[in-house]
Design a protein around this motif. Structure first.
Motif, PDB file in Angstrom:
ATOM      1  N   TYR A  31      29.029  -0.554   9.017  1.00 40.83           N
ATOM      2  CA  TYR A  31      28.878  -1.974   8.741  1.00 40.83           C
ATOM      3  C   TYR A  31      29.915  -2.849   9.424  1.00 40.83           C
ATOM      4  O   TYR A  31      31.084  -2.472   9.573  1.00 40.83           O
ATOM      5  CB  TYR A  31      28.967  -2.224   7.240  1.00 40.83           C
ATOM      6  N   GLY A  98      28.813  -6.393   5.882  1.00 35.20           N
ATOM      7  CA  GLY A  98      27.496  -6.698   6.397  1.00 35.20           C
ATOM      8  C   GLY A  98      26.387  -6.260   5.470  1.00 35.20           C
ATOM      9  O   GLY A  98      26.529  -5.298   4.706  1.00 35.20           O
ATOM     10  N   ARG A  99      25.253  -6.959   5.562  1.00 34.96           N
ATOM     11  CA  ARG A  99      24.132  -6.665   4.666  1.00 34.96           C
ATOM     12  C   ARG A  99      23.566  -5.274   4.911  1.00 34.96           C
ATOM     13  O   ARG A  99      23.208  -4.568   3.967  1.00 34.96           O
ATOM     14  CB  ARG A  99      23.038  -7.717   4.845  1.00 34.96           C
ATOM     15  N   SER A 103      23.630  -5.359  11.050  1.00 37.48           N
ATOM     16  CA  SER A 103      23.415  -6.757  10.671  1.00 37.48           C
ATOM     17  C   SER A 103      24.689  -7.569  10.835  1.00 37.48           C
ATOM     18  O   SER A 103      25.769  -7.114  10.475  1.00 37.48           O
ATOM     19  CB  SER A 103      22.931  -6.849   9.225  1.00 37.48           C
ATOM     20  N   GLU A 105      24.962 -10.465   9.293  1.00 35.05           N
ATOM     21  CA  GLU A 105      25.022 -11.274   8.078  1.00 35.05           C
ATOM     22  C   GLU A 105      25.863 -10.555   7.022  1.00 35.05           C
ATOM     23  O   GLU A 105      25.674  -9.374   6.750  1.00 35.05           O
ATOM     24  CB  GLU A 105      23.617 -11.501   7.522  1.00 35.05           C
TER      25      GLU A 105
END
Length: 119
Positions: A31, A98-99, A103, A105
């Motif tokens: 992530y 991160g999602r 990602s 986001e």
């Protein structure tokens, strides 16, 4: 459930240094991770981010050359080394994950740690 726990915030004089840590409850190796901050009366703002491997970092302009984000995927921990601190760096600092793998986001947040820089 992902848990992120920040630590290392404290009162420091202008020009000083701090290192913030963010310990995750699970693996973070897949992530993107980031740091954000929120000063009193202001919106939360992006500070720094690091990709899953640690090879790519990004910073907001106001901290470039002073802050360094890093990660230890074995310890599931992300760090923010802050040097040459200024009064305007005073804020609650939040860690984010991160999602999903790949990602950009951020979807998971810690509870924050207070950094206060006295001038």
């Amino acid at each position: 459930q992902v848990q992120l726990v920040e630590s290392g915030g404290e009162l420091v004089q202008a020009g000083g240094s701090l290192r913030l840590s963010c310990a995750a409850s699970g693996r973070i190796s897949l992530y993107r991770m980031g740091w954000f901050r929120q000063a009193p009366g202001k919106e939360r703002e992006f500070v720094a981010a690091i990709n899953y491997s640690g090879r790519i970092t990004d910073y907001t302009d106001s901290v470039k050359g002073r802050f360094t984000i890093s990660r230890d995927n074995v310890k599931n921990t992300v760090y923010l080394q802050m040097n040459s601190l200024k009064a305007e760096d005073t804020a609650v600092y939040y860690c984010a994950r991160g999602r999903a793998p790949g990602s950009g986001e951020f979807a998971y947040w810690g509870q924050g740690t207070q950094v206060t820089v006295s001038s």
